[in-house]
Design an enzyme around this catalytic site. Structure first.
Site, PDB file in Angstrom:
ATOM      1  N   LYS A 263      31.376 -30.104 -15.368  1.00  0.00           N
ATOM      2  CA  LYS A 263      32.753 -30.085 -14.884  1.00  0.00           C
ATOM      3  C   LYS A 263      32.785 -29.528 -13.471  1.00  0.00           C
ATOM      4  O   LYS A 263      32.255 -28.444 -13.199  1.00  0.00           O
ATOM      5  CB  LYS A 263      33.608 -29.217 -15.805  1.00  0.00           C
ATOM      6  CG  LYS A 263      35.047 -28.990 -15.313  1.00  0.00           C
ATOM      7  CD  LYS A 263      35.765 -27.963 -16.186  1.00  0.00           C
ATOM      8  CE  LYS A 263      37.117 -27.578 -15.605  1.00  0.00           C
ATOM      9  NZ  LYS A 263      37.782 -26.504 -16.383  1.00  0.00           N
ATOM     10  N   ASP A 268      41.505 -25.075  -9.318  1.00  0.00           N
ATOM     11  CA  ASP A 268      42.417 -25.401 -10.410  1.00  0.00           C
ATOM     12  C   ASP A 268      43.695 -24.575 -10.302  1.00  0.00           C
ATOM     13  O   ASP A 268      43.731 -23.400 -10.649  1.00  0.00           O
ATOM     14  CB  ASP A 268      41.740 -25.135 -11.751  1.00  0.00           C
ATOM     15  CG  ASP A 268      42.616 -25.539 -12.929  1.00  0.00           C
ATOM     16  OD1 ASP A 268      43.603 -26.277 -12.708  1.00  0.00           O
ATOM     17  OD2 ASP A 268      42.305 -25.124 -14.058  1.00  0.00           O
ATOM     18  N   LYS A 275      49.357 -22.253 -12.932  1.00  0.00           N
ATOM     19  CA  LYS A 275      48.861 -20.989 -13.478  1.00  0.00           C
ATOM     20  C   LYS A 275      49.632 -19.809 -12.901  1.00  0.00           C
ATOM     21  O   LYS A 275      50.143 -19.888 -11.778  1.00  0.00           O
ATOM     22  CB  LYS A 275      47.383 -20.810 -13.108  1.00  0.00           C
ATOM     23  CG  LYS A 275      46.406 -21.772 -13.742  1.00  0.00           C
ATOM     24  CD  LYS A 275      45.003 -21.483 -13.239  1.00  0.00           C
ATOM     25  CE  LYS A 275      43.990 -22.473 -13.807  1.00  0.00           C
ATOM     26  NZ  LYS A 275      43.780 -22.277 -15.247  1.00  0.00           N
ATOM     27  N   ASP A 286      35.784 -23.048 -10.928  1.00  0.00           N
ATOM     28  CA  ASP A 286      35.947 -24.071 -11.953  1.00  0.00           C
ATOM     29  C   ASP A 286      35.029 -25.273 -11.759  1.00  0.00           C
ATOM     30  O   ASP A 286      35.074 -26.212 -12.545  1.00  0.00           O
ATOM     31  CB  ASP A 286      37.416 -24.524 -11.993  1.00  0.00           C
ATOM     32  CG  ASP A 286      37.896 -24.809 -13.399  1.00  0.00           C
ATOM     33  OD1 ASP A 286      37.201 -24.432 -14.357  1.00  0.00           O
ATOM     34  OD2 ASP A 286      38.965 -25.434 -13.536  1.00  0.00           O
ATOM     35  N   ASP A 345      47.070 -28.182 -17.251  1.00  0.00           N
ATOM     36  CA  ASP A 345      46.072 -27.145 -17.009  1.00  0.00           C
ATOM     37  C   ASP A 345      44.882 -27.276 -17.957  1.00  0.00           C
ATOM     38  O   ASP A 345      43.964 -26.471 -17.920  1.00  0.00           O
ATOM     39  CB  ASP A 345      46.704 -25.761 -17.142  1.00  0.00           C
ATOM     40  CG  ASP A 345      45.825 -24.657 -16.565  1.00  0.00           C
ATOM     41  OD1 ASP A 345      44.961 -24.974 -15.721  1.00  0.00           O
ATOM     42  OD2 ASP A 345      45.999 -23.487 -16.951  1.00  0.00           O
ATOM     43  N   GLU A 347      42.738 -29.763 -17.818  1.00  0.00           N
ATOM     44  CA  GLU A 347      42.271 -30.941 -17.087  1.00  0.00           C
ATOM     45  C   GLU A 347      40.781 -31.192 -17.221  1.00  0.00           C
ATOM     46  O   GLU A 347      40.313 -32.319 -17.058  1.00  0.00           O
ATOM     47  CB  GLU A 347      42.628 -30.794 -15.595  1.00  0.00           C
ATOM     48  CG  GLU A 347      41.690 -29.946 -14.762  1.00  0.00           C
ATOM     49  CD  GLU A 347      41.603 -28.487 -15.188  1.00  0.00           C
ATOM     50  OE1 GLU A 347      40.531 -27.881 -15.043  1.00  0.00           O
ATOM     51  OE2 GLU A 347      42.621 -27.946 -15.676  1.00  0.00           O
ATOM     52  N   ARG A 349      38.692 -31.370 -19.693  1.00  0.00           N
ATOM     53  CA  ARG A 349      38.273 -32.326 -20.715  1.00  0.00           C
ATOM     54  C   ARG A 349      38.533 -33.765 -20.284  1.00  0.00           C
ATOM     55  O   ARG A 349      37.865 -34.686 -20.746  1.00  0.00           O
ATOM     56  CB  ARG A 349      38.977 -32.004 -22.042  1.00  0.00           C
ATOM     57  CG  ARG A 349      40.472 -32.178 -22.032  1.00  0.00           C
ATOM     58  CD  ARG A 349      41.164 -31.387 -23.127  1.00  0.00           C
ATOM     59  NE  ARG A 349      41.106 -29.956 -22.893  1.00  0.00           N
ATOM     60  CZ  ARG A 349      41.631 -29.041 -23.694  1.00  0.00           C
ATOM     61  NH1 ARG A 349      42.276 -29.422 -24.791  1.00  0.00           N
ATOM     62  NH2 ARG A 349      41.539 -27.765 -23.404  1.00  0.00           N
TER      63      ARG A 349
END
Length: 498
Positions: A263, A268, A275, A286, A345, A347, A349
């Site tokens: 990933k 993010d 967030k 991230d 949030d 995202e 996956r």
């Protein structure tokens, strides 16, 4: 570039600016440092008591020697009760931060096996790591140019042979830390893709022609042609478009084929599910999974491991914009599966789903993904331990690799009843998120399992251990840890039968 040399020299007679010696809780010095104990004689017990050296993990005491031994500075580091590779790696890292200005350092830590030599090398170099690229005055490097590891076994071939692989591992971990620590404005998906290609090209210069890594970057236009709806949707709100970087390492003597997926969310914000401000401060981390799979691949190639690697780094920036994906949107992933978005949030996956589809087409023997995927896993296991989920045999293999690498990991289940949760959407094949607070890390893994094509598979959720928000501890410096690189390499070594 730090180099390590092995010598059989006496620690007490070594003329380094600092000599590092391990201390056990019973007040004895580590094997190999008996001559240091002899030099101090009866005074040793009083000296240890005076400086508070009780041999506990994390303890460091610096003692001017006044000529008692050849080195002017004796550094005592606690080993703890179990003197294994993990304890030695931790002690070496603590020593590296304590010795900040020495031009030469000798390490008299347990190093009579290949595993312990590797622990000394990795621990000292990683413990002395500092990210100074953005400092106007970086200061003095923590790690000297050359470190001497003192061991009576220095002339044994298997001991000497452990140094170079340890250097390769630390190179990969350091490069991963550097990427993760880089400010997100300077490592957007296109810039990160460029950095990956540059790293591969640099590595290829030293690799044999038949063992070089191939790199391909899929831009937003190509992703649209392929139908990678997850990556495109996550990156839609950013001015920096997404990328999918695909690497291939295919040595002629390969005995196995492993697919790695990482990933790579370069920042993010949470998207429209923005967030809280406090949760955004370290969201440059991230993309750590993508960094780990790339650097593990480069390291595997440098080590000449006979394993074919198909590697996918899914890069996007999850931002708020007029084109951001919305709760209620339905996406179509690369393999044709439709997904209803409920939480922007969640995202990671979505980008992994597309990358999984590409990986499955390569027909590997096994698929392993690594991602800073869920805060739920941090709540379950804390900030030092990764969760490992998937097929039991592959999970066990990853856990064994993590133990050998000195990285903490723990198995987590994916109960069958999660199938109904991920299929709870009334408008699409799968629900990306179902609003239930509990078990979110397991839900995410169950969602990913739908895209693995039935391949043997394991998922590492590294949301906790990928970033050290506190001070230095053992071989962990503040900031990015490089977690997962060493574990992936051990996994690949296992598949190579080495």
């Amino acid at each position: 570039m730090t180099t390590f040399a092995l010598r059989t020299a006496s620690p007490a007679k070594t003329k380094a600016e600092a000599v590092v010696v391990g201390v056990r809780p019973d007040g004895t010095l580590a094997a190999g440092a008996e001559d240091v104990a002899a030099a101090y004689g009866r005074k040793l017990g009083g000296l240890l008591a005076t400086v508070g050296a009780k041999g506990r993990p994390g303890e460091v005491a610096k003692v001017p020697t006044g000529g008692t031994i050849a080195s002017p500075l004796l550094v005592l580091v606690g080993l703890g009760d179990d003197v294994d590779a993990a304890a030695v790696r931790r002690a070496a890292g603590n020593a590296a931060r304590a010795v900040t200005n020495a031009a030469s350092v000798a390490l008299a830590l347990p190093a009579d096996s290949p595993e312990l030599v590797r622990a000394v090398v990795e621990g000292y170099r990683l413990g002395g790591y500092a990210f100074t690229s953005y400092k106007s005055k970086p200061g003095t490097p923590t790690t000297p140019a050359e470190i001497v590891v003192l061991t009576p076994s220095a002339r044994k071939a298997e001991i000497a042979a452990a140094v170079e692989p340890a250097q390769v591992v630390t190179d990969a971990v350091v490069a991963t830390r550097d990427w993760v620590n880089t400010p997100p404005a300077d490592l957007t998906p296109p810039l990160f893709a460029d950095a990956i290609v540059a790293a591969v090209e640099a590595a290829n210069k030293d690799l044999p022609a038949g063992s070089r890594i191939k790199a391909e970057v899929l831009d937003e236009a190509r992703l649209a042609e392929l139908g990678c709806g997850g990556i495109l949707a996550v990156g839609a709100g950013s001015a920096a478009p997404p990328r999918l970087v695909e690497l291939s390492y295919a040595p002629k003597d390969a005995v196995a084929h492993v697919a790695l997926v990482g990933k790579g969310i370069t920042f993010d914000s949470g998207g429209l599910w923005i967030k809280p401000a406090a949760s955004m401060t370290t969201m440059k981390e991230d993309m750590a999974g993508a960094a780990a799979v790339v650097q593990a691949t480069i390291a595997a190639a440098r080590l000449g491991l006979p394993v074919r690697l198909s590697v996918y780094a899914a890069l996007a920036e999850n931002m708020v914009g007029d084109a951001s994906m919305r709760p209620g949107d339905v996406l179509t992933t690369y393999d044709g599966t439709t997904v209803e978005v409920s939480n922007t949030d969640a995202e990671g996956r979505l980008v992994l789903a597309d990358a999984f589809g590409r990986a499955v087409e390569a027909e590997p023997d096994v698929l392993v993904d690594i991602a800073t995927l869920t805060g739920h896993m941090v709540l379950a296991l804390g900030d030092r331990i990764a969760g490992v989920l998937g097929d039991e045999a592959v999970v066990d293999e990853v856990l064994a690799a993590a133990a050998a690498a000195g990285e903490d990991a723990w198995p987590m289940p994916i109960p069958d009843y999660y199938d109904s949760r991920i299929r709870s959407s009334t408008v699409a094949d799968l629900a990306q998120y179902d609003g239930i607070r509990w078990g979110g890390g397991i839900f995410a893994a169950a969602f990913l399992r739908e895209f693995n094509g039935g391949l043997p598979w394991a998922h590492l959720d590294i949301a906790g251990p990928t970033f050290n928000k506190g001070g230095g501890n053992g071989y962990l410096a503040p900031g990015a840890t490089g977690y997962g690189v060493a574990t992936l390499l051990e996994f690949i070594r296992g598949r190579a039968g080495r």
